[in-house]
Enzyme design. Structure first.
Site, PDB file in Angstrom:
ATOM      1  N   GLU A   1       0.798  -1.194  -0.029  1.00 51.65           N
ATOM      2  CA  GLU A   1      -0.002  -0.125  -0.231  1.00 51.65           C
ATOM      3  C   GLU A   1       0.913   1.345   0.085  1.00 51.65           C
ATOM      4  OE1 GLU A   1      -3.107   0.568  -0.535  1.00 51.65           O
ATOM      5  OE2 GLU A   1      -3.302  -1.676  -0.622  1.00 51.65           O
TER       6      GLU A   1
ATOM      7  N   GLU B   1       8.373 -22.324   7.290  1.00 55.96           N
ATOM      8  CA  GLU B   1       8.796 -21.482   8.330  1.00 55.96           C
ATOM      9  C   GLU B   1       9.622 -21.835   9.299  1.00 55.96           C
ATOM     10  OE1 GLU B   1       5.534 -22.171  12.181  1.00 55.96           O
ATOM     11  OE2 GLU B   1       4.682 -20.959  10.543  1.00 55.96           O
TER      12      GLU B   1
END
Length: 304
Positions: free
Chosen positions: A86, A117
């Site tokens: 954004e 992960e």
């Protein structure tokens, strides 16, 4: 054993307030979730000084040509992506200035990549592949504070000389110890035990919002509370740009439209041209000297 580690994590505890959630009607479930969410902002407030220090580090590095990299796995990685993507349309910055890295790569945005992960070396390699340098800031995000992928990235980033931040939700975590500046938000047990996409994810998003928004304010990307470097990349944003000019300068729509066109769609330049009465080239020269800060540019011409 991992199970012992998990048992000691605040975010893996059982929430006493929601033990009967499965017996509630729909409204009751919503109220329980909402009541827990109300506590998140207060938990974030407890770390406002650390967040402010982190912003100062980010701005200092950016002014030296550095970038901000979020790195995380699962929900934490996606939160970083949400914030990073954004920044260019909102503040007109290059897509490389704020980046996000997620364990398992882009496919992990939509689908869990098993085992990603848990791989410290993968975290290190992803940092290498992005061309991270000593000028950059690495911000590891993980509710648990123990994600191996993120720790691997943070450790290598420290070797490079990066500024290393962390956003975690458990006290005294390994990630907090690895970070130059840890941001530890204690949101408590989740509504559903271990579902860290809930309060933990909300807190992470709030902190990321603060880090980039405050950094952009301090980088001159905001005038008053207006996004003056917004990119006019679609019809909605073109109209928003005109409205911002109208609000900042009290001109009519047609005047805002005219100056936006003259300023090559730069809202900031259009505003400064109107307020200063200068032509485009003169206005741009002064803005550039003041590193894009409209307020400072206006002060500088008052002294002439």
């Amino acid at each position: 054993m991992l199970i012992k580690t998990l048992e000691n994590l605040v975010t893996e505890g059982r929430n006493k307030n929601t033990l009967q959630i499965d017996k509630e009607d729909t409204l009751g479930i919503i109220e329980l979730i909402n009541n827990e969410d109300k506590t998140v902002a207060y938990a974030v407030e407890e770390q406002k000084e650390s967040i402010a220090k982190a912003v100062n580090i980010i701005v200092d590095r950016m002014k030296q040509g550095g970038r901000l990299f979020y790195i995380g796995a699962g929900t934490s990685g996606r939160i970083g992506i949400l914030d990073a993507t954004e920044c260019p349309p909102t503040y007109g910055v290059d897509f490389e200035l704020v980046q996000a890295i997620i364990a398992g790569g882009n496919q992990a945005i939509f689908k869990a990549i098993e085992g990603a992960e848990d791989d410290k070396e993968l975290g290190k390699q992803d940092i290498i592949d992005r061309g991270v340098t000593s000028k950059d800031v690495i911000c590891g995000i993980a509710a648990s504070g123990r994600t191996p992928y993120v720790i691997g990235a943070m450790e290598y980033a420290k070797e490079l000389g990066c500024a290393v931040l962390s956003i975690t939700m458990n006290p005294n975590s390994e990630m907090s110890k690895k970070a130059d500046l840890p941001i530890n938000i204690i949101v408590g047990a989740e509504v559903i035990m271990g579902s860290t996409r809930m309060k933990s994810g909300t807190a992470q998003k709030m902190v990321c919002n603060m880090l980039t928004t405050a950094s952009m304010v301090k980088m001159g990307k905001v005038y008053s509370n207006l996004m003056v470097d917004v990119k006019t990349s679609n019809e909605k944003l073109v109209e928003r740009a005109k409205r911002i000019i109208m609000i900042a300068t009290n001109v009519k729509y047609d005047v805002a439209e005219k100056f936006l066109e003259e300023a090559d769609n730069s809202v900031k330049l259009a505003i400064f041209m109107i307020k200063s009465g200068l032509d485009k080239d003169s206005a741009k020269s002064i803005l550039d000297r003041q590193e894009g800060y409209i307020s400072e540019a206006l002060k500088s011409i008052e002294k002439l």
